[in-house]
Design an enzyme around this catalytic site. Structure first.
Site, PDB file in Angstrom:
ATOM      1  N   HIS A   1      30.114  72.325  22.053  1.00  0.00           N
ATOM      2  CA  HIS A   1      29.656  73.027  23.280  1.00  0.00           C
ATOM      3  C   HIS A   1      28.547  73.382  23.618  1.00  0.00           C
ATOM      4  CE1 HIS A   1      30.072  76.524  20.045  1.00  0.00           C
ATOM      5  NE2 HIS A   1      28.901  76.750  20.872  1.00  0.00           N
TER       6      HIS A   1
HETATM    7  P1  TYD Z   1      34.739  78.465  17.885  1.00  0.00           P
HETATM    8  O1  TYD Z   1      33.888  78.693  19.228  1.00  0.00           O
HETATM    9  O2  TYD Z   1      35.836  77.490  17.738  1.00  0.00           O
HETATM   10  O3  TYD Z   1      33.389  77.996  16.681  1.00  0.00           O
HETATM   11  P2  TYD Z   1      32.609  76.839  16.853  1.00  0.00           P
HETATM   12  O4  TYD Z   1      32.443  76.452  18.273  1.00  0.00           O
HETATM   13  O5  TYD Z   1      31.358  77.110  16.026  1.00  0.00           O
HETATM   14  O6  TYD Z   1      33.182  75.442  16.357  1.00  0.00           O
HETATM   15  O7  TYD Z   1      35.211  79.728  17.084  1.00  0.00           O
HETATM   16  C1  TYD Z   1      36.150  79.735  16.299  1.00  0.00           C
HETATM   17  C2  TYD Z   1      36.990  81.081  16.610  1.00  0.00           C
HETATM   18  O8  TYD Z   1      36.338  82.037  16.290  1.00  0.00           O
HETATM   19  C3  TYD Z   1      37.407  81.104  17.957  1.00  0.00           C
HETATM   20  O9  TYD Z   1      38.658  81.782  17.878  1.00  0.00           O
HETATM   21  C4  TYD Z   1      36.487  82.053  18.567  1.00  0.00           C
HETATM   22  C5  TYD Z   1      36.222  82.991  17.412  1.00  0.00           C
HETATM   23  N1  TYD Z   1      34.875  83.878  17.700  1.00  0.00           N
HETATM   24  C6  TYD Z   1      34.467  85.053  17.906  1.00  0.00           C
HETATM   25  O10 TYD Z   1      35.706  85.832  17.804  1.00  0.00           O
HETATM   26  N2  TYD Z   1      33.371  85.503  17.950  1.00  0.00           N
HETATM   27  C7  TYD Z   1      32.315  84.787  17.799  1.00  0.00           C
HETATM   28  O11 TYD Z   1      31.143  85.156  17.990  1.00  0.00           O
HETATM   29  C8  TYD Z   1      32.213  83.275  17.567  1.00  0.00           C
HETATM   30  C9  TYD Z   1      31.161  82.559  17.409  1.00  0.00           C
HETATM   31  C10 TYD Z   1      33.748  82.921  17.603  1.00  0.00           C
END
Ligand code: TYD
Length: 132
Positions: free
Chosen positions: A49
């Site tokens: 992303h």
């Molecule tokens: P995700 O965005 O999929 O992680 P990455 O992009 O690093 O692979 O995040 C995983 C899960 O955690 C998703 O359900 C969103 C949640 N999350 C939060 O609740 N707060 C946060 O600050 C972050 C970064 C993720």
């Protein structure tokens, strides 16, 4: 694309090492959120992303992992393996994280709270926003 690595001063003595993180001082933004990834399984690649506004700093406080950065014009890879080094993740830079060591703890500081509407999670959408 310029990759910005911020050196973090180590306060070392015979007991070991300590690093302090202070907003607007060695961290170039107000710290509104801290999160960390750990116990990442082998072969996992995550991220995929870009952010619209949020600025972040990633620190491998233990172990190592790699980042792919893509600004729509070029791609760069960098290994994070030093707890005294912070990697800036600026808005409109597509990023993926991979090659996590088993012991990796990847900590991220962010200048805003979590907001899904700040994410661009579709690569074609990202490209159409950054290509003039
Ligand atoms: P995700 O965005 O999929 O992680 P990455 O992009 O690093 O692979 O995040 C995983 C899960 O955690 C998703 O359900 C969103 C949640 N999350 C939060 O609740 N707060 C946060 O600050 C972050 C970064 C993720």
């Amino acid at each position: 694309m310029k990759i910005e690595l911020i050196p973090l001063q180590q306060h070392g003595d015979e007991r070991g090492l300590l690093i302090a993180l202070e907003e607007e001082h060695n961290i170039p933004f107000p710290i509104k959120r801290v999160y960390y990834m750990f116990d990442t399984l082998q072969g996992i690649r995550r991220g995929f992303h870009a952010h619209k506004k949020t600025r972040q700093l990633a620190i491998a406080i233990k172990g190592s992992c790699s980042f792919l950065f893509d600004d729509g014009k070029e791609k760069k890879n960098i290994i994070l393996n030093d707890p005294a080094q912070g990697l800036m993740i600026e808005p409109y830079v597509w990023h993926e994280m991979y090659d996590f060591s088993d012991d990796c703890i990847l900590m991220v500081l962010a200048d805003d709270v979590y907001d899904e509407s700040d994410y661009i999670r579709n690569y074609q959408d990202f490209i159409s926003r950054v290509i003039l």
